[in-house]
Design a protein around this motif. Sequence first.
Motif, PDB file in Angstrom:
ATOM      1  N   GLY A  83      -2.342  -1.929 -13.023  1.00 22.58           N
ATOM      2  CA  GLY A  83      -3.182  -1.553 -11.883  1.00 22.58           C
ATOM      3  C   GLY A  83      -3.974  -0.295 -12.185  1.00 22.58           C
ATOM      4  N   ILE A  84      -3.317   0.654 -12.838  1.00 21.01           N
ATOM      5  CA  ILE A  84      -3.988   1.900 -13.212  1.00 21.01           C
ATOM      6  C   ILE A  84      -5.100   1.609 -14.224  1.00 21.01           C
ATOM      7  CG2 ILE A  84      -3.679   4.164 -14.297  1.00 21.01           C
ATOM      8  CD1 ILE A  84      -0.796   4.148 -13.119  1.00 21.01           C
ATOM      9  N   VAL A  85      -4.944   0.596 -15.058  1.00 18.13           N
ATOM     10  CA  VAL A  85      -5.991   0.207 -16.013  1.00 18.13           C
ATOM     11  C   VAL A  85      -7.167  -0.449 -15.287  1.00 18.13           C
ATOM     12  CG1 VAL A  85      -6.568  -1.372 -17.902  1.00 18.13           C
ATOM     13  CG2 VAL A  85      -4.454  -0.071 -17.982  1.00 18.13           C
ATOM     14  N   ARG A  86      -6.869  -1.351 -14.359  1.00 18.19           N
ATOM     15  CA  ARG A  86      -7.941  -2.092 -13.679  1.00 18.19           C
ATOM     16  C   ARG A  86      -8.890  -1.175 -12.918  1.00 18.19           C
ATOM     17  NH1 ARG A  86      -3.730  -5.432 -12.219  1.00 18.19           N
ATOM     18  NH2 ARG A  86      -3.687  -4.525 -10.136  1.00 18.19           N
ATOM     19  N   CYS A  87      -8.340  -0.179 -12.247  1.00 18.02           N
ATOM     20  CA  CYS A  87      -9.167   0.661 -11.376  1.00 18.02           C
ATOM     21  C   CYS A  87     -10.271   1.395 -12.132  1.00 18.02           C
ATOM     22  CB  CYS A  87      -8.291   1.605 -10.560  1.00 18.02           C
ATOM     23  SG  CYS A  87      -7.305   0.695  -9.345  1.00 18.02           S
TER      24      CYS A  87
END
Length: 166
Positions: A83-87
């Motif tokens: 999730g931290i990568v997607r943002c």
Amino acid sequence: EEHLEEEPGDTKARYLLARTLGLLGEMRGAKAEVERVVREDPNDLLAWDLLANLHERSGEHREATQAYVQVQSRAESLAPLLGIVRCPLYLGEADAALAVVEAARARSPNDPMTEYHAYQALRRLGRAIEAETAARIYLDLAAKTIEHADRVLEVRRWLVTQPSDL
């Protein structure tokens, strides 16, 4: 909602209400309910994860990242890192996404979604050879599972459009 009027401190019921509102697309109400849960119980992983997901679905990627960081600080799961990568990818910050990808690779070296996000970040940075490597690793890891079918097709299409000297 009636139960919460009688038991306003029931964080499990409030979480379920937030989740239901989110599924119905009522994001503002869902976020308000789950924010109350994390205020009352800051160690509730499911509530932090739901809050991150709601922010991400609402296009509030910085807020989503903050919530995913809260989940990550309390869990060993790879999901909050992804999730931290997607943002940052949504925000056009491929360098930041790639830095998180490296942490995700260290935690789980054979995860297809980590390689997919690496491919995305490297592609956006114009690093075609490295993007191709990540794409091929992703395809090796994901091609046999149905849940990756759309992404596999996308990655294969990209590979076909690349110059033959990659």
